[in-house]
Motif scaffolding. Structure first.
Motif, short mmCIF file in Angstrom:
data_model
loop_
_atom_site.label_atom_id
_atom_site.label_comp_id
_atom_site.label_asym_id
_atom_site.label_seq_id
_atom_site.Cartn_x
_atom_site.Cartn_y
_atom_site.Cartn_z
N UNK A 279 -15.43 9.99 1.06
CA UNK A 279 -15.41 9.37 1.70
C UNK A 279 -14.63 8.14 2.03
N UNK A 280 -14.25 7.95 0.40
CA UNK A 280 -13.36 6.17 0.20
C UNK A 280 -12.26 6.79 -0.46
N UNK B 245 -11.23 16.02 -1.39
CA UNK B 245 -11.86 16.88 -0.75
C UNK B 245 -12.96 17.68 -2.09
N UNK B 246 -14.29 18.50 -0.89
CA UNK B 246 -14.36 19.06 -2.23
C UNK B 246 -15.49 20.42 -1.62
N UNK C 73 -4.78 6.23 -2.20
CA UNK C 73 -5.81 6.19 -3.54
C UNK C 73 -6.20 6.95 -3.88
N UNK C 74 -6.70 8.69 -4.03
CA UNK C 74 -7.33 9.24 -3.98
C UNK C 74 -8.26 9.20 -5.05
N UNK C 75 -9.63 9.66 -4.58
CA UNK C 75 -10.35 9.47 -5.87
C UNK C 75 -10.17 10.70 -7.13
N UNK C 76 -10.64 10.20 -8.30
CA UNK C 76 -10.58 10.61 -9.42
C UNK C 76 -11.41 10.91 -10.29
#
Length: 108
Positions: free
Chosen positions: A55-56, A104-105, A61-64
């Motif tokens: 969600x963030x 996504x995962x 700004x992708x997550x990492x």
């Protein structure tokens, strides 16, 4: 005599059906990731075999730094919807560094 055998067979079948465990529909544990300047996000007991968009995570700004603390294999994707050619697989207990970007995962 036949009625008793039929009742015994039916009862045995019902007990057998109720005794067989149902497979879990969630990856047990926690999937962590970082986003923004200094924030940590987490998915607790995420659903298995379903794509989850973080969600963030955004295009800008992708997550990492994903950390797979579940009992299932996690495949992370740079694109939302578990799409695209850029993906990476994390085994249970596996983690990646800050350079791995994710949006996504999906869990096995």
């Amino acid at each position: 005599m036949r009625l008793r055998n039929a009742v015994l067979a039916a009862t045995s079948a019902i007990v057998l059906v109720l005794a067989v465990p149902v497979s879990a529909n969630a990856a047990t544990g926690e999937f962590r990731y970082r986003y923004g300047a200094d924030y940590t996000g987490a998915l607790i007991d995420p659903e298995s075999r379903a794509c989850i968009d973080l969600p963030e995570a955004t295009a800008e700004e992708p997550a990492f730094a994903p950390s797979n603390r579940t009992g299932s294999t996690a495949t992370v994707f740079l694109d939302p919807g578990c799409a695209g050619d850029t993906s990476f697989t994390l085994r249970p207990g596996g983690r990646a560094g800050n350079r791995l970007l994710v949006r996504s995962v999906v869990f096995s």
